[in-house]
Design a protein around this motif. Structure first.
Motif, PDB file in Angstrom:
ATOM      1  N   UNK A 125       0.765  -1.325  -0.154  1.00 47.94           N
ATOM      2  CA  UNK A 125      -0.122  -0.136  -0.167  1.00 47.94           C
ATOM      3  C   UNK A 125       0.546   1.485   0.361  1.00 47.94           C
ATOM      4  N   UNK A 126       2.232   1.422   0.255  1.00 51.79           N
ATOM      5  CA  UNK A 126       3.022   1.812   0.222  1.00 51.79           C
ATOM      6  C   UNK A 126       3.085   2.730   1.629  1.00 51.79           C
ATOM      7  N   UNK A 127       2.200   1.985   2.474  1.00 55.71           N
ATOM      8  CA  UNK A 127       2.319   2.582   4.122  1.00 55.71           C
ATOM      9  C   UNK A 127       3.494   3.175   4.407  1.00 55.71           C
ATOM     10  N   UNK A 128       4.728   2.244   4.269  1.00 54.14           N
ATOM     11  CA  UNK A 128       6.083   2.568   5.047  1.00 54.14           C
ATOM     12  C   UNK A 128       6.243   3.888   4.885  1.00 54.14           C
ATOM     13  N   UNK A 129       6.625   3.657   3.359  1.00 52.44           N
ATOM     14  CA  UNK A 129       7.248   4.938   2.541  1.00 52.44           C
ATOM     15  C   UNK A 129       6.882   5.722   2.593  1.00 52.44           C
ATOM     16  N   UNK A 130       5.370   5.723   2.237  1.00 53.89           N
ATOM     17  CA  UNK A 130       4.370   6.771   2.660  1.00 53.89           C
ATOM     18  C   UNK A 130       4.238   8.090   3.883  1.00 53.89           C
ATOM     19  N   UNK A 131       4.212   6.981   5.291  1.00 52.95           N
ATOM     20  CA  UNK A 131       4.083   7.789   6.337  1.00 52.95           C
ATOM     21  C   UNK A 131       5.400   8.221   6.636  1.00 52.95           C
ATOM     22  N   UNK A 132       6.652   7.901   6.018  1.00 54.20           N
ATOM     23  CA  UNK A 132       7.939   8.412   6.676  1.00 54.20           C
ATOM     24  C   UNK A 132       8.040   9.257   5.962  1.00 54.20           C
ATOM     25  N   UNK A 133       8.028   9.143   5.100  1.00 49.66           N
ATOM     26  CA  UNK A 133       8.282  10.885   3.782  1.00 49.66           C
ATOM     27  C   UNK A 133       6.623  12.083   4.696  1.00 49.66           C
ATOM     28  N   UNK A 134       5.495  12.236   5.353  1.00 55.22           N
ATOM     29  CA  UNK A 134       5.321  12.433   6.002  1.00 55.22           C
ATOM     30  C   UNK A 134       5.844  13.156   7.406  1.00 55.22           C
ATOM     31  N   UNK A 135       6.269  12.036   8.061  1.00 60.79           N
ATOM     32  CA  UNK A 135       7.317  12.874   8.823  1.00 60.79           C
ATOM     33  C   UNK A 135       8.659  13.166   8.558  1.00 60.79           C
ATOM     34  N   UNK A 136       9.924  13.644   7.197  1.00 58.22           N
ATOM     35  CA  UNK A 136      10.512  13.987   6.909  1.00 58.22           C
ATOM     36  C   UNK A 136      10.155  14.759   5.844  1.00 58.22           C
ATOM     37  N   UNK A 137       9.106  15.488   5.916  1.00 56.93           N
ATOM     38  CA  UNK A 137       8.991  16.570   5.103  1.00 56.93           C
ATOM     39  C   UNK A 137      10.496  17.239   4.187  1.00 56.93           C
ATOM     40  N   UNK A 138      11.326  16.728   4.170  1.00 54.09           N
ATOM     41  CA  UNK A 138      12.775  16.821   2.541  1.00 54.09           C
ATOM     42  C   UNK A 138      12.796  15.753   2.550  1.00 54.09           C
ATOM     43  N   UNK A 139      12.307  14.813   2.724  1.00 50.11           N
ATOM     44  CA  UNK A 139      12.556  13.463   1.819  1.00 50.11           C
ATOM     45  C   UNK A 139      12.221  12.864   0.984  1.00 50.11           C
ATOM     46  N   UNK A 140      13.159  12.146  -0.029  1.00 47.30           N
ATOM     47  CA  UNK A 140      12.136  11.726  -1.482  1.00 47.30           C
ATOM     48  C   UNK A 140      12.856  10.404  -1.198  1.00 47.30           C
ATOM     49  N   UNK A 141      11.559   9.328  -1.941  1.00 49.01           N
ATOM     50  CA  UNK A 141      11.792   7.704  -1.835  1.00 49.01           C
ATOM     51  C   UNK A 141      11.049   7.178  -2.905  1.00 49.01           C
ATOM     52  N   UNK A 142      11.181   5.680  -2.916  1.00 51.32           N
ATOM     53  CA  UNK A 142      11.154   4.791  -3.795  1.00 51.32           C
ATOM     54  C   UNK A 142      10.439   3.571  -2.944  1.00 51.32           C
ATOM     55  N   UNK A 143       9.756   3.633  -3.551  1.00 53.83           N
ATOM     56  CA  UNK A 143       9.037   2.408  -3.342  1.00 53.83           C
ATOM     57  C   UNK A 143       8.585   1.441  -3.957  1.00 53.83           C
ATOM     58  N   UNK A 144       9.260   0.133  -4.215  1.00 55.99           N
ATOM     59  CA  UNK A 144       9.666  -1.269  -5.191  1.00 55.99           C
ATOM     60  C   UNK A 144       8.228  -2.010  -4.981  1.00 55.99           C
ATOM     61  N   UNK A 145       8.253  -3.109  -5.757  1.00 55.60           N
ATOM     62  CA  UNK A 145       6.566  -4.178  -5.438  1.00 55.60           C
ATOM     63  C   UNK A 145       6.569  -5.071  -6.964  1.00 55.60           C
ATOM     64  N   UNK A 146       7.137  -6.040  -6.495  1.00 53.57           N
ATOM     65  CA  UNK A 146       6.874  -7.314  -7.520  1.00 53.57           C
ATOM     66  C   UNK A 146       4.929  -6.504  -8.887  1.00 53.57           C
ATOM     67  N   UNK A 147       4.168  -6.465  -7.684  1.00 53.06           N
ATOM     68  CA  UNK A 147       2.965  -6.752  -8.269  1.00 53.06           C
ATOM     69  C   UNK A 147       2.753  -5.407  -8.637  1.00 53.06           C
ATOM     70  N   UNK A 148       1.787  -5.346  -9.653  1.00 54.74           N
ATOM     71  CA  UNK A 148       1.636  -3.728 -10.185  1.00 54.74           C
ATOM     72  C   UNK A 148       0.477  -3.172  -9.579  1.00 54.74           C
ATOM     73  N   UNK A 149      -0.729  -4.492  -9.758  1.00 58.25           N
ATOM     74  CA  UNK A 149      -1.526  -3.963  -8.635  1.00 58.25           C
ATOM     75  C   UNK A 149      -1.001  -2.776  -7.693  1.00 58.25           C
ATOM     76  N   UNK A 150      -0.557  -3.740  -6.519  1.00 55.75           N
ATOM     77  CA  UNK A 150      -0.199  -3.122  -5.568  1.00 55.75           C
ATOM     78  C   UNK A 150       0.808  -1.456  -5.739  1.00 55.75           C
ATOM     79  N   UNK A 151       1.466  -1.239  -6.828  1.00 54.81           N
ATOM     80  CA  UNK A 151       1.824  -0.580  -7.315  1.00 54.81           C
ATOM     81  C   UNK A 151       0.643   0.671  -7.725  1.00 54.81           C
ATOM     82  N   UNK A 152      -0.554   0.381  -7.862  1.00 54.10           N
ATOM     83  CA  UNK A 152      -1.179   1.151  -8.544  1.00 54.10           C
ATOM     84  C   UNK A 152      -1.874   1.921  -7.420  1.00 54.10           C
TER      85      UNK A 152
END
Length: 282
Positions: A125-152
């Motif tokens: 769902x992106x919950x880890x990456x997006x939660x961290x980006x909500x805490x670190x306002x200047x951070x950037x990130x990449x979320x990786x998954x093998x499932x195209x549906x999950x990436x959507x």
């Protein structure tokens, strides 16, 4: 015609008979959604008469819950770190245990104004990456998954949380297509041994099996694979944050040490189970 109170009581009783966890809470949350009202409306209007459409929707919700479909899958949303995340049959539901990883990162990287680079492997769902980006306002990130549906789903969540400009999502089998180096690498890989499937709560059958069960007898095959890849993407001062299951920390530690990493600290979840390990390069 049954009143709101009677509908709620009937659903709660049925859930209890079916041994549904948290029957009162589930019955109320589903009713709130069916009515598009909040908890206060439920409490202050016990005599309210449901419309035909509200009754039909609530009946459908209750039937699905009695089949052990999680409330999050019925409603298509799960809260994580006080943020709303869309979830579907293609994604693992965000769980409170995983908030331990967020707490670990915040403790290990206390300066929240730095432009950290974050890599989230098996983003779901992106919950880890997006939660961290909500805490670190200047951070950037990449979320990786093998499932195209999950990436959507993760992309939808990034848009909902107004984080799309700092989050990118990559279709890849772990690090195969990842380029670059990162301050923070975080992952909640599948770690449940396949032999445990029949012993787990029925609600887990609504999550994708590939996000739950590891491809080895001990469930830790993903950790062995990752341990051989992460060194190519970790900055010198960077740290790796891994989630794992109950009593798996010693095995994960040995896997990571064998690959040249050193354990820094272990973090326990709310149940006092060691849930997260932090590692860095030697």
């Amino acid at each position: 015609m049954q009143s709101l109170h009677e509908f709620l009581k009937t659903a709660t009783t049925a859930f209890k008979k079916a041994a549904i966890p948290s029957p009162d809470l589930d019955a109320r949350i589903l009713l709130e959604d069916a009515l598009q009202e909040d908890k206060s409306f439920i409490l202050l209007n016990p005599s309210y008469t449901l419309t035909d459409s509200e009754k039909s929707l609530y009946d459908n919700y209750c039937e699905r819950r009695l089949k052990r479909e999680p409330v999050s899958k019925i409603l298509g949303e799960k809260e994580f770190w006080s943020l709303p995340f869309k979830t579907t049959k293609d994604t693992l539901d965000p769980r409170p245990d995983s908030e331990t990883l967020i707490e670990a990162v915040l403790e290990q990287f206390p300066n929240q104004s730095k432009p950290y680079k974050i890599l989230d492997l098996g983003t779901g769902t992106g919950c880890l990456l997006l939660t961290l980006l909500s805490e670190y306002k200047k951070a950037t990130g990449i979320g990786v998954d093998f499932s195209q549906e999950a990436l959507g789903v993760a992309t939808d969540n990034a848009i909902t949380l107004n984080l799309k400009d700092r989050a990118n999502f990559l279709h890849s089998n772990w690090c195969e297509k990842v380029d670059g180096h990162f301050d923070i690498i975080i992952s909640n890989p599948p770690y449940i041994p396949p032999s445990h499937e029949t012993t787990l709560e029925p609600e887990l059958s609504f999550d994708p099996k590939t996000a739950l069960y590891g491809n080895s007898q001990d469930g830790l095959e993903a950790y062995r694979l990752l341990s051989q890849q992460l060194g190519n993407h970790l900055l010198p001062h960077g740290k790796i944050f891994l989630e794992f299951g109950k009593e798996q920390h010693d095995e994960v530690k040995e896997i990571m040490i064998s690959a040249g990493f050193s354990p820094l600290k272990w973090y326990k979840d709310l149940g006092q189970i060691i849930r997260c390990g932090v590692f860095h390069g030697c």
